[in-house]
Design an enzyme around this catalytic site. Structure first.
Site, PDB file in Angstrom:
ATOM      1  CG  ASP A 174      63.504  34.950  29.720  1.00 39.92           C
ATOM      2  OD1 ASP A 174      63.333  33.828  30.026  1.00 39.92           O
ATOM      3  OD2 ASP A 174      63.449  35.195  28.693  1.00 39.92           O
ATOM      4  CG  ASP A 196      59.952  29.790  34.225  1.00 34.74           C
ATOM      5  OD1 ASP A 196      60.347  30.790  33.711  1.00 34.74           O
ATOM      6  OD2 ASP A 196      59.899  28.616  33.821  1.00 34.74           O
ATOM      7  CG  LEU A 233      59.194  34.366  28.534  1.00 31.02           C
ATOM      8  CD1 LEU A 233      60.051  35.504  27.690  1.00 31.02           C
ATOM      9  CD2 LEU A 233      59.659  33.088  27.528  1.00 31.02           C
ATOM     10  CB  THR A 257      63.522  31.098  27.293  1.00 31.67           C
ATOM     11  OG1 THR A 257      62.876  31.650  28.518  1.00 31.67           O
ATOM     12  CG2 THR A 257      64.473  32.460  26.824  1.00 31.67           C
ATOM     13  CB  THR A 292      61.680  18.160  26.262  1.00 32.26           C
ATOM     14  OG1 THR A 292      62.417  19.308  25.776  1.00 32.26           O
ATOM     15  CG2 THR A 292      62.544  16.666  26.003  1.00 32.26           C
ATOM     16  CG  HIS A 334      65.855  21.069  27.217  1.00 33.77           C
ATOM     17  ND1 HIS A 334      64.574  22.210  27.356  1.00 33.77           N
ATOM     18  CD2 HIS A 334      66.773  22.078  27.410  1.00 33.77           C
ATOM     19  CE1 HIS A 334      65.145  23.237  27.253  1.00 33.77           C
ATOM     20  NE2 HIS A 334      66.538  23.377  27.445  1.00 33.77           N
ATOM     21  N   GLY A 394      58.350  24.246  27.041  1.00 31.33           N
ATOM     22  CA  GLY A 394      57.467  24.536  28.202  1.00 31.33           C
ATOM     23  C   GLY A 394      56.831  23.482  29.188  1.00 31.33           C
ATOM     24  CE  LYS A 396      57.189  19.805  28.157  1.00 34.32           C
ATOM     25  NZ  LYS A 396      57.852  20.503  27.198  1.00 34.32           N
ATOM     26  CG  ASP A 443      61.014  25.012  34.738  1.00 34.46           C
ATOM     27  OD1 ASP A 443      60.450  26.069  34.041  1.00 34.46           O
ATOM     28  OD2 ASP A 443      61.917  24.710  35.206  1.00 34.46           O
TER      29      ASP A 443
HETATM   30  P1  AMP Z   1      61.023  21.889  28.103  1.00 29.68           P
HETATM   31  O1  AMP Z   1      60.118  20.572  28.140  1.00 29.68           O
HETATM   32  O2  AMP Z   1      62.397  21.271  27.112  1.00 29.68           O
HETATM   33  O3  AMP Z   1      60.712  23.048  27.480  1.00 29.68           O
HETATM   34  O4  AMP Z   1      61.610  22.192  29.473  1.00 29.68           O
HETATM   35  C1  AMP Z   1      60.751  22.665  30.368  1.00 29.68           C
HETATM   36  C2  AMP Z   1      61.445  23.646  31.291  1.00 29.68           C
HETATM   37  O5  AMP Z   1      62.590  23.017  31.863  1.00 29.68           O
HETATM   38  C3  AMP Z   1      61.822  24.790  30.759  1.00 29.68           C
HETATM   39  O6  AMP Z   1      61.829  25.873  31.466  1.00 29.68           O
HETATM   40  C4  AMP Z   1      63.231  24.442  30.223  1.00 29.68           C
HETATM   41  O7  AMP Z   1      64.085  25.556  30.147  1.00 29.68           O
HETATM   42  C5  AMP Z   1      63.770  23.590  31.542  1.00 29.68           C
HETATM   43  N1  AMP Z   1      64.860  22.539  31.182  1.00 29.68           N
HETATM   44  C6  AMP Z   1      64.628  21.350  31.038  1.00 29.68           C
HETATM   45  N2  AMP Z   1      65.683  20.456  30.461  1.00 29.68           N
HETATM   46  C7  AMP Z   1      66.696  21.634  30.588  1.00 29.68           C
HETATM   47  C8  AMP Z   1      68.124  21.682  30.372  1.00 29.68           C
HETATM   48  N3  AMP Z   1      68.793  20.522  30.133  1.00 29.68           N
HETATM   49  N4  AMP Z   1      68.656  22.925  30.603  1.00 29.68           N
HETATM   50  C9  AMP Z   1      68.042  23.932  30.876  1.00 29.68           C
HETATM   51  N5  AMP Z   1      66.779  24.276  31.133  1.00 29.68           N
HETATM   52  C10 AMP Z   1      66.013  22.990  31.034  1.00 29.68           C
HETATM   53 MG    MG Z   2      60.776  27.408  32.719  1.00 30.33          MG
HETATM   54 MG    MG Z   3      61.985  30.614  32.468  1.00 35.55          MG
END
Ligand code: AMP
Ligand code: MG
Ligand code: MG
Length: 309
Positions: A51, A117, A119, A122, A195, A198, A220, A224, A247
């Protein structure tokens, strides 16, 4: 004689080239086995050496070629000189040969905002779910995401030797999107992508309210959106805080370039001006088709918990 490429097309061509260099960095760090992970706000919010290096590479490369750009990257890094070997000055020649849409021919460097972004995904990168990982470079003009580059460094990684590893998708509003085959989910099939790392009660209640035939949980935002444009999912539903402007900017531009839509859970567009709040605090709803159907199913408690700005 053909006219010389516009600022926008030169910027997209540079973003494409530096995204490919970024993918090399992402792969090299993984293969080195030294991810050097830091927890940012917690165990589900990580930063690795990849990153950090990729953000330095993208920001330094683009600001060297386009010194008047505003560039906003996800990672908070100390301002220090960047090694020459991280700088990419190449441009993708096929992009330079495409025509710039009329409405963007006179854009100037200083009018553009780039959201990086380095990466995306992550958490999944650290867990070996490698095809969830993308590098995202989005370009905004007057608050609208108008162009984007998504690199998927480990595309094809399970296909074995002989398959080309990695790919780059890109798009510009009014021109289209390239680097993949546009496909739709079969008519009437509701496949929700959301997700995997998260989730919370609101996220799952919004997904269930869509009456899905199937739910795919992957990492990611970039990944998606790729699922949407390749016909693997019909809607990306994320009824939560957490996703940020870096994102969604590049993914939104590519999705919109092929006629799709990305909004908050109320159906309102996000803005990408240099001074906006980074958090997409009213969630993310993205579709290639039938946006209105998914919007009409969003539960009242979700709308109340995630007000639009
Ligand atoms: P995900 O679908 O969970 O992979 O999230 C998509 C993007 O949003 C990624 O870059 C995640 O790091 C970020 N993201 C979503 N929810 C959170 C959270 N609660 N804390 C930190 N980053 C998040
Ligand atoms: Mg991201
Ligand atoms: Mg990132």
């Amino acid at each position: 004689m053909a006219s010389s490429p516009t600022v926008l097309m030169r910027l997209v061509a540079s973003a494409y080239a530096v995204a490919e260099k970024s993918a090399d960095i992402v792969r090299k760090v993984l293969y080195s086995g030294e991810l050097k992970i830091i927890e940012k706000t917690g165990a589900n919010d990580l930063q690795t050496l990849a990153d950090r290096l990729v953000q330095k590479s993208i920001c330094a490369s683009l600001s060297k070629s386009f010194p008047k750009l505003t560039i906003i990257g996800e990672e908070d890094l100390p301002a220090e000189p960047v090694d020459d070997d991280l700088i990419e000055s190449g441009q993708n020649s096929a992009i330079l040969q495409k025509s710039c849409p009329d409405q963007y021919t006179s854009l100037k460097e200083e009018e553009l905002v780039v959201w990086v972004d380095p990466l995306d995904g992550t958490k999944e990168y650290t867990e070996g779910l490698l095809d969830h990982v993308t590098v995202l470079i989005g370009i905004a003009y007057k608050g609208t995401a108008i162009a984007g580059v998504i690199n998927q460094p480990f595309f094809n990684y399970q296909m074995g030797a002989g398959a080309v590893l990695g790919r780059t998708l890109w798009g510009v509003l009014g021109l289209g999107a390239f680097g993949f085959q546009l496909q739709e989910v079969p008519d009437g099939k509701r496949i929700i992508t959301t997700t995997r790392s998260h989730s919370n009660k609101l996220v799952t209640s919004a997904v269930q309210a869509m009456d899905p035939h199937d739910v795919i949980k992957v990492g990611g935002a970039g990944n998606k959106i790729i699922q949407l444009v390749e016909g693997k999912a019909s809607a990306y539903v994320f009824a939560s805080l957490g996703c940020k402007k870096w994102d969604t900017c590049a993914p939104e531009a590519i999705l919109h370039a092929v006629g799709g839509k990305l909004t908050d859970m109320h159906g309102n567009a996000y803005r990408y001006d240099a001074d906006v709040k980074h958090m997409n605090s009213a969630g993310v709803l993205a579709t290639l088709r039938d946006h209105q159907y998914y919007l009409s199913r969003v539960p009242q408690d979700v709308l109340q918990a995630l007000p639009s700005d």
